[in-house]
Write an enzyme that holds these catalytic residues in place. Structure first.
Site, PDB file in Angstrom:
ATOM      1  CB  SER A  88      74.778  69.958  53.849  1.00  0.00           C
ATOM      2  OG  SER A  88      76.085  70.237  53.407  1.00  0.00           O
ATOM      3  CG  ASP A  96      79.477  65.452  58.860  1.00  0.00           C
ATOM      4  OD1 ASP A  96      79.540  65.435  57.625  1.00  0.00           O
ATOM      5  OD2 ASP A  96      78.416  65.662  59.493  1.00  0.00           O
ATOM      6  CG  HIS A 144      78.154  65.657  54.641  1.00  0.00           C
ATOM      7  ND1 HIS A 144      78.052  66.585  55.662  1.00  0.00           N
ATOM      8  CD2 HIS A 144      77.671  66.276  53.527  1.00  0.00           C
ATOM      9  CE1 HIS A 144      77.552  67.711  55.181  1.00  0.00           C
ATOM     10  NE2 HIS A 144      77.310  67.550  53.892  1.00  0.00           N
TER      11      HIS A 144
END
Length: 269
Positions: A129, A212, A244
């Site tokens: 991320s 995602d 995610h």
């Protein structure tokens, strides 16, 4: 599921995974690589660190606002047992840190670790991320400024952000206070340079979770195309049945597809 509940579950998973790793592995914790309180590393060493060994630097996510190296050791067990050192990188998240500061810190951590360990057989970056964003920024570093030339053989970028301008218009920017200039300067997709021979030796894996958001998929595809057009060795992996958060949590498992891909990339380098 409520966003806060999902994030709490993620924090719990990586915290427990790190606790298990530290209970069973040889570690050097809170190693300073700079003067700031946040500039510290947690190092997970192979059983026999006397010979040459590959090293994976893990850069945590958390929207540049939370998480830390203290909960980043969860990825170590399946790598360390294969003779790979893992370094969890600490950096100053907001409000203490600023995006330019975070990028400089992570770059400095790479320079520090290669100066500390002369027997590293290759450096591999791994980020999730916001951490994938920071790892991608390392790929565009002018290392002459740091007085070293790290042998970066690979980068594993998981569910990353590579174009920061869309972030400006979200609640994430309420704490980042990112201007357009800062966003442009720190967007990896805008800073892709032609692959030099040294950079051609670096294999980049861009991974994205099946579940995602469309924006993560768009940015991963866009960064993949930009690197490929510039001559980099790059592949794109869409990981089925992940979201995610568990896309990175599962790196604690030796049989997980992404763990296996990483181990294979390191073994054939």
């Amino acid at each position: 599921m409520d966003k806060e509940v999902v994030i709490e579950a993620h924090v719990r998973a990586v915290t427990e995974g790190t606790r298990r790793a530290q209970a069973t592995m040889q570690t050097l914790l809170h190693v300073p690589y700079g003067g700031s309180d946040g500039e510290k590393l947690d190092i997970y060493l192979p059983t026999d660190p006397s010979g040459a060994f590959p090293l994976v630097l893990y850069i945590h996510g958390g929207y540049w606002q939370f998480l830390s190296k203290e909960v980043s050791g969860f990825i170590a067990p399946p790598l360390v047992t294969q003779g790979i050192a893992v370094v969890a990188v600490g950096y100053d998240v907001v409000p203490k840190g600023h995006l330019d500061v975070m990028v400089a810190q992570v770059r400095r951590s790479v320079a520090f670790i290669v100066q500390q360990y002369s027997k590293i057989s290759g450096v591999y970056l791994c980020g999730h991320s916001a951490g994938a964003h920071l790892a991608a920024m390392v790929l565009s570093t002018d290392w002459e400024e740091y007085g070293v030339t790290p042998d970066i053989k690979g980068a594993f970028l998981v569910s990353g952000v590579y174009d920061l301008e869309p972030i400006m218009h979200t609640s994430v920017n309420n704490l980042l206070h990112m201007s357009r200039e800062v966003a442009w300067r720190n967007s990896p997709v805008l800073g892709v340079t032609a692959a030099t021979p040294a950079r051609k030796a670096c294999e980049v894996l861009i991974a994205v979770a099946q579940h995602d958001s469309p924006e993560f998929h768009r940015q991963s595809q866009e960064y993949f195309q930009a690197l490929r057009s510039a001559g980099w060795r790059v592949s794109l992996l869409d990981i089925a049945d992940t979201d995610h958060f568990d896309v990175i949590e599962k790196l604690s498992q030796g049989g997980y597809i992404l763990t296996q891909v990483i181990l294979n990339m390191i073994s054939r380098a």
